[in-house]
Design a protein around this motif. Structure first.
Motif: not given
Length: 197
Positions: A124-133, A144-149, A163-165
């Protein structure tokens, strides 16, 4: 007396105007309820289909991401021009790069500098994506994390947007452990077979 006998035999064969109006009102109310339910059914079916398609895409993403991280020998997470990226180096001169731009998580696989495979996973376009080590002993975990409305899933929100994580965690080099152990066991001296002492 004849008049009384004929009056009793008269059978009413029609309906009154009031009975007709009541019947029409009941039938129109039933049709109104049926049309409303049919509209809700069609809307719910479309939302359900979109949700199912999104879950299939996310399932493919999770499976491919874990496979890539497990086969990697090295991982590097960074931001480039505001776009989160993850670069995985494989043992056979392959690199896999994940990057998120405009609602799509793109996976690009190259071997010896030449593109081999390109895949896009629509989020979804509102998603916030993040990669972490994260270090884990002598290994590294990739997250890998993404959060969406919740509105993007078709769920109604009651004044607040929840928000759904989503989160995927994989261990770098998990699939290359067995060959290293097998090589270590092969290098150990073994007892000669054949003659007994």
């Amino acid at each position: 007396m004849i008049a009384l006998a004929t009056q009793r035999r008269v059978v009413r064969r029609g309906t009154t105007l009031i009975e007709m109006v009541v019947s029409i009102a009941i039938i129109s109310a039933i049709f109104g309820v049926a049309a409303t339910l049919f509209g809700f059914l069609l809307t719910g079916r479309g939302d359900g289909r979109r949700t199912l398609e999104q879950q299939i895409v996310e399932g493919r993403l999770v499976e491919q991401f874990r496979r890539d991280v497990h086969e990697a020998t090295h991982a590097e997470a960074f931001d480039q021009e505001g776009s989160p990226r993850l670069k995985l180096t494989q043992a056979d001169e392959r690199t896999v790069e994940y990057r998120y731009e405009q609602g799509e998580l793109a996976r690009r696989e190259t071997q010896a500098g030449k593109p081999v495979r390109l895949e896009n996973y629509g989020l979804p376009r509102e998603s916030a994506v993040r990669f972490a080590l994260e270090p884990s002993g002598d290994r590294t975990l990739v997250r890998l994390e993404w959060t969406e409305e919740s509105a993007s899933r078709g769920m109604p929100s009651a004044g607040t947007s929840a928000a759904q994580r989503h989160e995927v965690i994989a261990l770098v080099g998990r699939n290359i452990v067995a060959p290293i152990r097998a090589a270590a066991n092969a290098s150990e001296p073994s007892e000669p077979m054949g003659e007994a002492p």
